[in-house]
Design a protein around this motif. Structure first.
Motif, PDB file in Angstrom:
ATOM      1  N   VAL A  16       0.839  -1.201   0.000  1.00 63.44           N
ATOM      2  CA  VAL A  16       0.000   0.000   0.000  1.00 63.44           C
ATOM      3  C   VAL A  16       0.872   1.247   0.000  1.00 63.44           C
ATOM      4  N   ILE A  17       1.892   1.249   0.846  1.00 68.07           N
ATOM      5  CA  ILE A  17       2.809   2.389   0.893  1.00 68.07           C
ATOM      6  C   ILE A  17       3.442   2.610  -0.481  1.00 68.07           C
ATOM      7  N   GLU A  18       3.868   1.538  -1.133  1.00 69.82           N
ATOM      8  CA  GLU A  18       4.483   1.655  -2.461  1.00 69.82           C
ATOM      9  C   GLU A  18       3.529   2.316  -3.440  1.00 69.82           C
ATOM     10  N   ARG A  19       2.273   1.884  -3.426  1.00 66.47           N
ATOM     11  CA  ARG A  19       1.283   2.465  -4.342  1.00 66.47           C
ATOM     12  C   ARG A  19       1.056   3.936  -4.033  1.00 66.47           C
ATOM     13  N   LEU A  20       1.001   4.276  -2.757  1.00 65.38           N
ATOM     14  CA  LEU A  20       0.796   5.674  -2.380  1.00 65.38           C
ATOM     15  C   LEU A  20       1.951   6.540  -2.857  1.00 65.38           C
ATOM     16  N   LEU A  21       3.170   6.033  -2.703  1.00 69.25           N
ATOM     17  CA  LEU A  21       4.334   6.818  -3.102  1.00 69.25           C
ATOM     18  C   LEU A  21       4.419   7.009  -4.615  1.00 69.25           C
ATOM     19  N   SER A  28       3.385  13.344   2.663  1.00 64.20           N
ATOM     20  CA  SER A  28       1.968  13.269   3.017  1.00 64.20           C
ATOM     21  C   SER A  28       1.561  11.870   3.450  1.00 64.20           C
ATOM     22  N   VAL A  29       2.532  10.960   3.544  1.00 67.74           N
ATOM     23  CA  VAL A  29       2.264   9.577   3.939  1.00 67.74           C
ATOM     24  C   VAL A  29       2.889   9.306   5.300  1.00 67.74           C
ATOM     25  N   ALA A  43      11.272   5.402   6.314  1.00 70.99           N
ATOM     26  CA  ALA A  43      11.718   6.722   6.749  1.00 70.99           C
ATOM     27  C   ALA A  43      12.735   7.297   5.775  1.00 70.99           C
ATOM     28  N   ALA A  44      13.592   6.431   5.246  1.00 68.57           N
ATOM     29  CA  ALA A  44      14.615   6.884   4.302  1.00 68.57           C
ATOM     30  C   ALA A  44      14.001   7.432   3.023  1.00 68.57           C
ATOM     31  N   ARG A  45      12.775   7.030   2.736  1.00 66.55           N
ATOM     32  CA  ARG A  45      12.096   7.513   1.540  1.00 66.55           C
ATOM     33  C   ARG A  45      11.217   8.728   1.820  1.00 66.55           C
ATOM     34  N   GLY A  46      11.247   9.196   3.069  1.00 62.29           N
ATOM     35  CA  GLY A  46      10.505  10.397   3.413  1.00 62.29           C
ATOM     36  C   GLY A  46       9.166  10.174   4.068  1.00 62.29           C
ATOM     37  N   VAL A  47       8.839   8.906   4.339  1.00 60.29           N
ATOM     38  CA  VAL A  47       7.574   8.591   5.004  1.00 60.29           C
ATOM     39  C   VAL A  47       7.708   8.870   6.502  1.00 60.29           C
ATOM     40  N   GLU A  48       6.722   9.533   7.067  1.00 57.26           N
ATOM     41  CA  GLU A  48       6.729   9.819   8.504  1.00 57.26           C
ATOM     42  C   GLU A  48       6.415   8.543   9.281  1.00 57.26           C
ATOM     43  N   LEU A  49       7.215   8.251  10.304  1.00 55.26           N
ATOM     44  CA  LEU A  49       6.961   7.102  11.154  1.00 55.26           C
ATOM     45  C   LEU A  49       6.239   7.535  12.423  1.00 55.26           C
ATOM     46  N   ARG A  50       5.179   6.837  12.749  1.00 57.60           N
ATOM     47  CA  ARG A  50       4.466   7.054  14.004  1.00 57.60           C
ATOM     48  C   ARG A  50       4.492   5.734  14.756  1.00 57.60           C
ATOM     49  N   ILE A  51       5.232   5.707  15.837  1.00 57.91           N
ATOM     50  CA  ILE A  51       5.479   4.465  16.566  1.00 57.91           C
ATOM     51  C   ILE A  51       4.328   4.199  17.537  1.00 57.91           C
TER      52      ILE A  51
END
Length: 286
Positions: A16-21, A28-29, A43-51
């Motif tokens: 899903v993340i891949e499709r969104l990117l 925005s993800v 995270a390295a691709r710019g996705v925000e991590l929420r633990i």
């Protein structure tokens, strides 16, 4: 506003993340994950991590924000899903999210097999929450079969207790594309989609497709439920999980995973992935 994916390091979540990117900026993800290190590539691709952890509701307080579009990917621990999902739903409601999409099971309230029970409870919890929602009622994954080809090839048989029942399966990537579509598109609020492959096939056809792809003789052996349970446990599956799989086969025999509504193809804007293509990829290791 962010598009938030829970269980983002799981098999479906990653897709899903891949499709969104492919369609929206990485900033925005957001990915809700338990293990920061495991999610480091995101995270390295710019996705925000929420633990956050489903089993620690207090950690979910910062997982969602007002206006977020959220995908709740169902937890993978059968028997523990209701309290885990409840914690996510309550946190999403408290945050004031704009959409809560949930990956349930084909048939929704009409699905009467064991694996569907927690999904039905979760859908009702979401309805009771009053949150704008989208129900993604996923059918059977083709990979549920193709990921387990080794014993089929070893014994020359597909063993099940599904009778002549048909399975309208689709790939994990097909379902991921649908989730991304409802998270990025409009007109999906308070909707329920019955997601399945375009073609429903019996296990005799699956055996024939595997035979054609491998050059081996493969037969479909329909066995009684009790015998199938013994075979699965003998192969090392825990008894409760084996019982769930046997129960799913009985549901297949009753036609509960054969529906071909066309919702999935319409959402993703293309035909669903053919069985033979997925089998060929599994055989070649692609």
């Amino acid at each position: 506003m962010s598009i938030v994916v829970t269980g983002a390091t799981g098999q479906l979540g990653r897709l899903v993340i891949e499709r969104l990117l492919d369609t929206v900026p990485a900033e925005s993800v957001a990915a809700v994950v338990r293990d920061k290190e495991k999610a480091a590539p995101l995270a390295a691709r710019g996705v925000e991590l929420r633990i956050a952890d489903y089993d620690r509701p207090e950690t979910l307080a910062g997982a969602f924000r007002a206006g977020d579009r959220v995908l709740l990917i169902s937890a993978d621990e059968v028997g523990r899903r209701v309290p885990q999902h409840t914690a996510v739903i309550e946190a999403a409601k408290a945050a004031g999210v704009a959409q809560l999409a949930y990956t349930g099971v084909l048939g929704g309230p009409g699905a009467d097999f064991r694996l569907a029970a927690e999904h039905k409870v979760t859908e009702q919890l979401i309805l009771d929450s009053g949150l704008p929602h989208t129900f993604l009622r996923n059918g059977w994954y083709t990979e549920n079969y193709t990921a387990n080809l080794a014993p089929v090839l070893e014994h020359g048989a597909v063993v099940a207790n599904a009778g002549d029942g048909r399975i309208a399966s689709a790939t994990r990537a097909d379902y991921a594309d649908a989730a991304a579509a409802v998270l990025t598109g409009e007109g999906h609020l308070n909707a329920a989609y019955e997601l399945s492959g375009d073609v429903a096939w019996p296990l005799t056809e699956y055996a024939a497709v595997v035979a054609a792809a491998t050059g081996k003789e493969i037969a479909y052996k329909n066995v009684p439920a009790a015998a199938h349970q013994e075979i699965l446990v003998g192969a090392g599956l825990p008894e409760p999980f084996a019982a769930i799989l046997v129960d799913v086969d009985e549901a297949i025999a009753r036609g509960l995973l054969a529906g071909t509504s066309g919702d999935l193809a319409r959402l993703i804007g293309r035909p669903t992935t053919p069985l033979a293509e997925t089998v060929a990829a599994a055989v070649t290791g692609a």
